[in-house]
Design a protein around this motif. Structure first.
Motif, PDB file in Angstrom:
ATOM      1  N   SER A  15       0.846  -1.190   0.000  1.00 33.14           N
ATOM      2  CA  SER A  15       0.000   0.000   0.000  1.00 33.14           C
ATOM      3  C   SER A  15       0.878   1.235   0.000  1.00 33.14           C
ATOM      4  N   PHE A  16       0.483   2.215  -0.801  1.00 36.05           N
ATOM      5  CA  PHE A  16       1.104   3.544  -0.756  1.00 36.05           C
ATOM      6  C   PHE A  16       0.051   4.458  -0.157  1.00 36.05           C
ATOM      7  N   GLY A  17       0.157   4.750   1.115  1.00 36.85           N
ATOM      8  CA  GLY A  17      -0.920   5.492   1.753  1.00 36.85           C
ATOM      9  C   GLY A  17      -2.204   4.709   1.579  1.00 36.85           C
ATOM     10  N   GLY A  18      -3.206   5.331   0.969  1.00 42.87           N
ATOM     11  CA  GLY A  18      -4.475   4.646   0.773  1.00 42.87           C
ATOM     12  C   GLY A  18      -4.539   3.776  -0.472  1.00 42.87           C
ATOM     13  N   ILE A  19      -3.515   3.883  -1.354  1.00 44.15           N
ATOM     14  CA  ILE A  19      -3.578   3.139  -2.619  1.00 44.15           C
ATOM     15  C   ILE A  19      -3.029   1.736  -2.442  1.00 44.15           C
ATOM     16  N   ARG A  20      -3.839   0.755  -2.792  1.00 46.33           N
ATOM     17  CA  ARG A  20      -3.364  -0.624  -2.752  1.00 46.33           C
ATOM     18  C   ARG A  20      -2.791  -0.995  -4.104  1.00 46.33           C
ATOM     19  N   ALA A  21      -1.469  -1.042  -4.177  1.00 49.69           N
ATOM     20  CA  ALA A  21      -0.826  -1.354  -5.457  1.00 49.69           C
ATOM     21  C   ALA A  21      -0.809  -2.851  -5.703  1.00 49.69           C
ATOM     22  N   LEU A  22      -0.663  -3.656  -4.639  1.00 45.38           N
ATOM     23  CA  LEU A  22      -0.707  -5.118  -4.765  1.00 45.38           C
ATOM     24  C   LEU A  22      -1.500  -5.686  -3.595  1.00 45.38           C
ATOM     25  N   GLY A  39      -0.951  -6.778 -17.735  1.00 42.07           N
ATOM     26  CA  GLY A  39      -2.066  -6.156 -17.036  1.00 42.07           C
ATOM     27  C   GLY A  39      -2.177  -4.703 -17.458  1.00 42.07           C
ATOM     28  N   PRO A  40      -3.363  -4.113 -17.298  1.00 44.73           N
ATOM     29  CA  PRO A  40      -3.566  -2.724 -17.711  1.00 44.73           C
ATOM     30  C   PRO A  40      -2.707  -1.742 -16.913  1.00 44.73           C
ATOM     31  N   ASN A  41      -2.686  -0.487 -17.342  1.00 44.20           N
ATOM     32  CA  ASN A  41      -1.958   0.554 -16.601  1.00 44.20           C
ATOM     33  C   ASN A  41      -2.391   0.568 -15.152  1.00 44.20           C
ATOM     34  N   GLY A  42      -1.404   0.692 -14.254  1.00 42.58           N
ATOM     35  CA  GLY A  42      -1.718   0.754 -12.835  1.00 42.58           C
ATOM     36  C   GLY A  42      -2.035  -0.584 -12.200  1.00 42.58           C
ATOM     37  N   ALA A  43      -1.823  -1.687 -12.948  1.00 47.78           N
ATOM     38  CA  ALA A  43      -2.145  -3.027 -12.432  1.00 47.78           C
ATOM     39  C   ALA A  43      -1.238  -3.444 -11.289  1.00 47.78           C
ATOM     40  N   GLY A  44      -0.019  -2.857 -11.244  1.00 45.61           N
ATOM     41  CA  GLY A  44       0.933  -3.219 -10.194  1.00 45.61           C
ATOM     42  C   GLY A  44       2.164  -3.941 -10.708  1.00 45.61           C
ATOM     43  N   LYS A  45       2.367  -3.922 -12.030  1.00 44.45           N
ATOM     44  CA  LYS A  45       3.470  -4.684 -12.627  1.00 44.45           C
ATOM     45  C   LYS A  45       4.841  -4.153 -12.188  1.00 44.45           C
ATOM     46  N   THR A  46       5.029  -2.835 -12.315  1.00 46.20           N
ATOM     47  CA  THR A  46       6.314  -2.255 -11.914  1.00 46.20           C
ATOM     48  C   THR A  46       6.529  -2.420 -10.414  1.00 46.20           C
ATOM     49  N   THR A  47       5.460  -2.261  -9.642  1.00 47.75           N
ATOM     50  CA  THR A  47       5.572  -2.454  -8.195  1.00 47.75           C
ATOM     51  C   THR A  47       6.049  -3.875  -7.892  1.00 47.75           C
ATOM     52  N   MET A  48       5.545  -4.851  -8.652  1.00 53.29           N
ATOM     53  CA  MET A  48       5.963  -6.249  -8.452  1.00 53.29           C
ATOM     54  C   MET A  48       7.454  -6.408  -8.725  1.00 53.29           C
ATOM     55  N   PHE A  87      14.999  -0.916 -15.880  1.00 51.52           N
ATOM     56  CA  PHE A  87      13.965   0.047 -15.490  1.00 51.52           C
ATOM     57  C   PHE A  87      13.194   0.503 -16.725  1.00 51.52           C
ATOM     58  N   GLN A  88      12.002   1.066 -16.476  1.00 47.42           N
ATOM     59  CA  GLN A  88      11.194   1.574 -17.586  1.00 47.42           C
ATOM     60  C   GLN A  88      11.967   2.651 -18.360  1.00 47.42           C
ATOM     61  N   ALA A  89      12.576   3.586 -17.647  1.00 47.97           N
ATOM     62  CA  ALA A  89      13.513   4.520 -18.274  1.00 47.97           C
ATOM     63  C   ALA A  89      14.899   3.891 -18.116  1.00 47.97           C
ATOM     64  N   ASP A 164      11.509  -4.507 -17.270  1.00 43.07           N
ATOM     65  CA  ASP A 164      10.296  -3.693 -17.203  1.00 43.07           C
ATOM     66  C   ASP A 164      10.080  -2.965 -18.528  1.00 43.07           C
ATOM     67  N   GLU A 165       9.188  -3.478 -19.333  1.00 46.72           N
ATOM     68  CA  GLU A 165       8.875  -2.927 -20.655  1.00 46.72           C
ATOM     69  C   GLU A 165      10.124  -2.591 -21.473  1.00 46.72           C
ATOM     70  N   PRO A 166      10.956  -3.612 -21.714  1.00 48.61           N
ATOM     71  CA  PRO A 166      12.223  -3.348 -22.411  1.00 48.61           C
ATOM     72  C   PRO A 166      12.048  -2.837 -23.833  1.00 48.61           C
ATOM     73  N   GLU A 197       5.434  -6.510 -20.577  1.00 49.68           N
ATOM     74  CA  GLU A 197       5.269  -6.048 -21.957  1.00 49.68           C
ATOM     75  C   GLU A 197       3.771  -5.868 -22.213  1.00 49.68           C
ATOM     76  N   HIS A 198       3.427  -4.806 -22.923  1.00 51.16           N
ATOM     77  CA  HIS A 198       2.015  -4.520 -23.157  1.00 51.16           C
ATOM     78  C   HIS A 198       1.426  -5.283 -24.333  1.00 51.16           C
ATOM     79  N   ASN A 199       2.269  -5.578 -25.319  1.00 47.16           N
ATOM     80  CA  ASN A 199       1.770  -6.217 -26.529  1.00 47.16           C
ATOM     81  C   ASN A 199       1.543  -7.711 -26.298  1.00 47.16           C
TER      82      ASN A 199
HETATM   83  P1  ATP Z   1       2.054   0.881 -15.955  1.00 49.69           P
HETATM   84  O1  ATP Z   1       1.691  -0.113 -16.987  1.00 49.69           O
HETATM   85  O2  ATP Z   1       1.302   2.183 -16.120  1.00 49.69           O
HETATM   86  O3  ATP Z   1       3.517   1.069 -15.772  1.00 49.69           O
HETATM   87  P2  ATP Z   1       1.944  -0.828 -13.602  1.00 49.69           P
HETATM   88  O4  ATP Z   1       1.113  -2.037 -13.822  1.00 49.69           O
HETATM   89  O5  ATP Z   1       3.412  -0.985 -13.688  1.00 49.69           O
HETATM   90  O6  ATP Z   1       1.445   0.321 -14.563  1.00 49.69           O
HETATM   91  P3  ATP Z   1       2.451   0.306 -10.998  1.00 49.69           P
HETATM   92  O7  ATP Z   1       3.357   1.332 -11.547  1.00 49.69           O
HETATM   93  O8  ATP Z   1       3.039  -0.834 -10.286  1.00 49.69           O
HETATM   94  O9  ATP Z   1       1.521  -0.264 -12.170  1.00 49.69           O
HETATM   95  O10 ATP Z   1       1.391   1.057 -10.072  1.00 49.69           O
HETATM   96  C1  ATP Z   1       0.361   0.389  -9.336  1.00 49.69           C
HETATM   97  C2  ATP Z   1      -0.418   1.403  -8.517  1.00 49.69           C
HETATM   98  O11 ATP Z   1       0.392   1.900  -7.444  1.00 49.69           O
HETATM   99  C3  ATP Z   1      -0.868   2.635  -9.290  1.00 49.69           C
HETATM  100  O12 ATP Z   1      -2.122   3.013  -8.799  1.00 49.69           O
HETATM  101  C4  ATP Z   1       0.185   3.653  -8.958  1.00 49.69           C
HETATM  102  O13 ATP Z   1      -0.347   4.955  -9.074  1.00 49.69           O
HETATM  103  C5  ATP Z   1       0.531   3.303  -7.515  1.00 49.69           C
HETATM  104  N1  ATP Z   1       1.926   3.629  -7.145  1.00 49.69           N
HETATM  105  C6  ATP Z   1       3.045   3.060  -7.665  1.00 49.69           C
HETATM  106  N2  ATP Z   1       4.154   3.545  -7.072  1.00 49.69           N
HETATM  107  C7  ATP Z   1       3.735   4.461  -6.167  1.00 49.69           C
HETATM  108  C8  ATP Z   1       4.398   5.318  -5.213  1.00 49.69           C
HETATM  109  N3  ATP Z   1       5.721   5.321  -5.087  1.00 49.69           N
HETATM  110  N4  ATP Z   1       3.621   6.129  -4.456  1.00 49.69           N
HETATM  111  C9  ATP Z   1       2.272   6.111  -4.563  1.00 49.69           C
HETATM  112  N5  ATP Z   1       1.596   5.339  -5.422  1.00 49.69           N
HETATM  113  C10 ATP Z   1       2.301   4.521  -6.213  1.00 49.69           C
END
Ligand code: ATP
Length: 241
Positions: A15-22, A39-48, A87-89, A164-166, A197-199
């Motif tokens: 969790s990031f504050g109130g946001i549940r990333a995973l 998974g779609p944008n914001g799914a939590g892939k990069t967080t994983m 990394f993505q960048a 991450d999205e090479p 990867e998105h494709n």
């Molecule tokens: P994308 O395809 O857009 O890269 P993703 O699947 O990689 O998306 P994440 O980047 O893991 O998704 O983000 C998952 C959720 O966690 C999103 O709602 C994002 O806004 C939130 N999030 C990620 N990192 C942080 C952070 N450092 N602080 C607050 N919220 C974060």
């Protein structure tokens, strides 16, 4: 070469504050396997990827190396244990040469100098980057920069490499060539691969297994064919009714 065989997330919540990333994600990567994470944008892939590489500590749940809890040991120890990532960048050291970027990664992971130099040379050769070894990174084309960031993740002689999205921003031909490279990583370097990867077509072509995240939850995992035919995945991810 590392001896690590499995890299695993068990019931990981972030969790990031109130946001549940995973929310309660389980996944197990094995040596020799290309594992796709979609998974779609914001799914939590990069967080994983951040969790599996020690950049982010799980709020609860564990990250396990061959079954042993390694949660929260941090990125450097994870690198030393054999986890490489990109990394993505690209995040290269832009005023250093390509070869120096690889050497820095290898030293950081504790490889002795001779082995680091040999590994760097082999990887650059294999990725068709040998001619760029002495070039400063701020002179590289976009495609080469992306490929160097993968080469750098490989330079620490990892058991697992997390990408991450090479292919982001690459054209179709560059993407095809890169995916060919990625598909052959296990055979060439004996590592396991995690690929974001998105494709969908690209994922289906190179992955042995695929895991689908949506809104921080696991939707499905299986072979590419199983996942592609899963009705939940088709509804949530491919936008079908
Ligand atoms: P994308 O395809 O857009 O890269 P993703 O699947 O990689 O998306 P994440 O980047 O893991 O998704 O983000 C998952 C959720 O966690 C999103 O709602 C994002 O806004 C939130 N999030 C990620 N990192 C942080 C952070 N450092 N602080 C607050 N919220 C974060």
């Amino acid at each position: 070469t590392q001896t690590l065989q499995t890299l695993e997330a068990r019931d990981v919540h972030i969790s990031f504050g109130g946001i549940r990333a995973l929310s309660g994600v389980n996944m197990k990567l094995r040596r020799g396997v290309v594992f796709g994470l979609i998974g779609p944008n914001g799914a939590g892939k990069t967080t994983m990827v951040n969790v599996l590489s020690g950049f982010q500590r799980p709020t609860s749940g564990t990250v396990n190396l061959d079954g042993a809890d390694a949660s929260g040991i941090g990125p450097q120890k994870m690198a030393r244990a054999g986890i490489g990532r990109s990394f993505q960048a690209a995040r290269l050291f832009r005023d250093m040469t390509v070869e120096q970027n690889l050497m820095v990664a290898a030293f950081g992971a504790g490889l002795p100098a001779a082995r680091a130099a040999r590994a760097a040379h082999e990887i650059l050769e294999w990725m068709g980057l040998a001619a760029a070894a002495g070039k400063r990174c701020d002179t590289l084309s976009y495609g080469d920069e992306r490929r160097v960031s993968i080469a750098r993740a490989l330079a620490l002689d990892p058991a697992f490499v997390l990408l991450d999205e090479p292919a982001s921003g690459m054209n179709d031909a560059e993407c095809d060539a890169l995916m060919h490279t990625i598909a052959h990583l296990p055979a060439r370097f004996g590592c396991g691969v995690l690929l974001i990867e998105h494709n969908m077509k690209v994922i289906m072509g190179v992955c042995d297994r695929v895991h689908v995240l949506d809104g921080g939850r696991s939707l499905a995992e299986g072979t590419p064919v199983e996942v592609q035919n899963d009705p939940t995945v088709r509804r949530a991810y491919l936008g079908e009714k």
